[in-house]
Scaffold this motif. Structure first.
Motif, PDB file in Angstrom:
ATOM      1  N   PHE A 134     -64.319 -60.426 -39.208  1.00  0.00           N
ATOM      2  CA  PHE A 134     -64.060 -60.002 -41.091  1.00  0.00           C
ATOM      3  C   PHE A 134     -63.673 -59.180 -41.562  1.00  0.00           C
ATOM      4  O   PHE A 134     -62.471 -58.441 -42.145  1.00  0.00           O
ATOM      5  N   VAL A 135     -64.438 -58.140 -41.365  1.00  0.00           N
ATOM      6  CA  VAL A 135     -64.335 -57.066 -41.657  1.00  0.00           C
ATOM      7  C   VAL A 135     -63.228 -56.009 -40.617  1.00  0.00           C
ATOM      8  O   VAL A 135     -62.255 -55.695 -41.658  1.00  0.00           O
ATOM      9  N   ALA A 136     -62.934 -55.974 -39.903  1.00  0.00           N
ATOM     10  CA  ALA A 136     -61.189 -56.006 -38.697  1.00  0.00           C
ATOM     11  C   ALA A 136     -60.134 -56.667 -38.792  1.00  0.00           C
ATOM     12  O   ALA A 136     -59.511 -56.175 -39.558  1.00  0.00           O
ATOM     13  N   SER A 137     -60.406 -57.738 -39.851  1.00  0.00           N
ATOM     14  CA  SER A 137     -59.040 -57.874 -40.165  1.00  0.00           C
ATOM     15  C   SER A 137     -59.255 -58.040 -41.470  1.00  0.00           C
ATOM     16  O   SER A 137     -57.918 -57.891 -42.004  1.00  0.00           O
ATOM     17  N   GLN A 138     -59.736 -57.713 -42.224  1.00  0.00           N
ATOM     18  CA  GLN A 138     -59.557 -56.624 -43.717  1.00  0.00           C
ATOM     19  C   GLN A 138     -58.822 -56.027 -44.038  1.00  0.00           C
ATOM     20  O   GLN A 138     -57.532 -55.416 -44.312  1.00  0.00           O
ATOM     21  N   LYS A 139     -59.218 -54.861 -42.339  1.00  0.00           N
ATOM     22  CA  LYS A 139     -58.572 -53.945 -43.043  1.00  0.00           C
ATOM     23  C   LYS A 139     -56.654 -53.625 -41.881  1.00  0.00           C
ATOM     24  O   LYS A 139     -56.189 -53.292 -42.548  1.00  0.00           O
ATOM     25  N   ARG A 140     -56.672 -54.727 -41.448  1.00  0.00           N
ATOM     26  CA  ARG A 140     -55.216 -55.068 -40.469  1.00  0.00           C
ATOM     27  C   ARG A 140     -54.538 -55.003 -41.958  1.00  0.00           C
ATOM     28  O   ARG A 140     -53.488 -54.454 -41.728  1.00  0.00           O
ATOM     29  N   ILE A 141     -54.989 -56.757 -42.748  1.00  0.00           N
ATOM     30  CA  ILE A 141     -54.261 -56.897 -43.646  1.00  0.00           C
ATOM     31  C   ILE A 141     -53.750 -55.719 -44.887  1.00  0.00           C
ATOM     32  O   ILE A 141     -53.219 -55.824 -45.253  1.00  0.00           O
ATOM     33  N   ILE A 142     -54.698 -54.640 -44.782  1.00  0.00           N
ATOM     34  CA  ILE A 142     -55.040 -53.787 -45.769  1.00  0.00           C
ATOM     35  C   ILE A 142     -53.882 -53.090 -45.632  1.00  0.00           C
ATOM     36  O   ILE A 142     -53.064 -52.574 -46.293  1.00  0.00           O
ATOM     37  N   ARG A 143     -54.007 -52.110 -43.638  1.00  0.00           N
ATOM     38  CA  ARG A 143     -52.576 -51.748 -42.914  1.00  0.00           C
ATOM     39  C   ARG A 143     -51.444 -52.355 -42.832  1.00  0.00           C
ATOM     40  O   ARG A 143     -50.431 -51.485 -43.475  1.00  0.00           O
ATOM     41  N   ASN A 144     -51.340 -53.678 -43.282  1.00  0.00           N
ATOM     42  CA  ASN A 144     -49.969 -53.953 -43.060  1.00  0.00           C
ATOM     43  C   ASN A 144     -49.610 -53.919 -44.524  1.00  0.00           C
ATOM     44  O   ASN A 144     -48.182 -53.915 -44.458  1.00  0.00           O
ATOM     45  N   PHE A 145     -49.678 -53.967 -45.881  1.00  0.00           N
ATOM     46  CA  PHE A 145     -49.582 -53.748 -46.950  1.00  0.00           C
ATOM     47  C   PHE A 145     -49.184 -52.584 -47.344  1.00  0.00           C
ATOM     48  O   PHE A 145     -48.522 -52.022 -48.223  1.00  0.00           O
ATOM     49  N   SER A 146     -50.047 -51.012 -46.455  1.00  0.00           N
ATOM     50  CA  SER A 146     -49.757 -49.896 -47.278  1.00  0.00           C
ATOM     51  C   SER A 146     -49.527 -48.982 -46.341  1.00  0.00           C
ATOM     52  O   SER A 146     -49.258 -48.018 -46.505  1.00  0.00           O
ATOM     53  N   LEU A 147     -49.304 -49.686 -45.229  1.00  0.00           N
ATOM     54  CA  LEU A 147     -48.531 -48.322 -44.364  1.00  0.00           C
ATOM     55  C   LEU A 147     -47.533 -48.426 -43.657  1.00  0.00           C
ATOM     56  O   LEU A 147     -46.744 -49.575 -43.757  1.00  0.00           O
TER      57      LEU A 147
END
Length: 194
Positions: A134-147
């Protein structure tokens, strides 16, 4: 098949007695899949949680236009399945396909539920696995939006160096949400700046 990698993995998180290891091993299925074979197909119910002994898989969603959207790669000592489908026993949103010939240890839903009752500490282990996913999935979503794509590629390259060597570039491009041509351009920019 060698079950030692699974036992080593589990014993990093919880200590099993010899009796518990024996019970656990009585509830698993060892499976070999060929390159390109599917472990889970979109629309079917995911029947097992899968621990990879050797090989590499991709988890992806196929959209209505036939476009693959890769969300994860998995290699040795990692788990792979459509976790949402497995937990709820409802149709899968994702496909899991072998990129290489792959050896797995599988836990069926019913066998895993039985193991939770008979070895309660395994429930804690699988809770930890789900939390990390779950944590890895959340981090990936944030990276896709912000990086930027370049930043996402550099994180992928640094985080998963063993995967990059084993996976075709067009699959890495799909994972990053870019075309393979754009990924090639990013890689050449990085090489020029070194």
């Amino acid at each position: 098949m060698n079950n030692k990698p699974l036992l080593d993995y589990i014993n990093k998180y919880v200590n099993l007695t010899i009796e518990e290891e024996t019970l656990l091993l009585s509830k698993i299925v060892n499976r070999n899949y060929l390159k390109n074979q599917y472990i889970v197909q979109q629309g079917e119910i995911c029947k097992s949680a899968n621990f990879i002994i050797s090989g590499c898989t991709k988890t992806f969603h196929m959209d209505l236009e036939g476009q693959e959207h890769i969300v994860m790669f998995s290699i040795e000592d990692w788990w792979t399945s459509d976790l949402g489908s497995f937990i709820t026993q409802t149709p899968a949103d994702f496909n899991v396909q072998c990129i290489e010939n792959t050896q797995l240890i599988q836990f069926t839903f019913d066998n895993l539920e039985a193991l939770y009752k008979e070895i309660p500490k395994l429930e804690r282990l699988f809770r930890k696995i789900v939390e990390r996913a779950f944590v890895a999935s959340q981090k990936r979503i944030i990276r896709n939006f912000s990086l930027t794509a370049k930043e996402r590629y550099q994180i992928f390259k640094n985080t998963y160096p063993k995967i990059e060597q084993r996976v075709p570039q067009y699959m890495i491009a799909s994972y990053l949400g870019v075309t393979k041509e754009f990924l090639s351009k990013i890689k050449s920019q990085i090489t020029q700046n070194q």
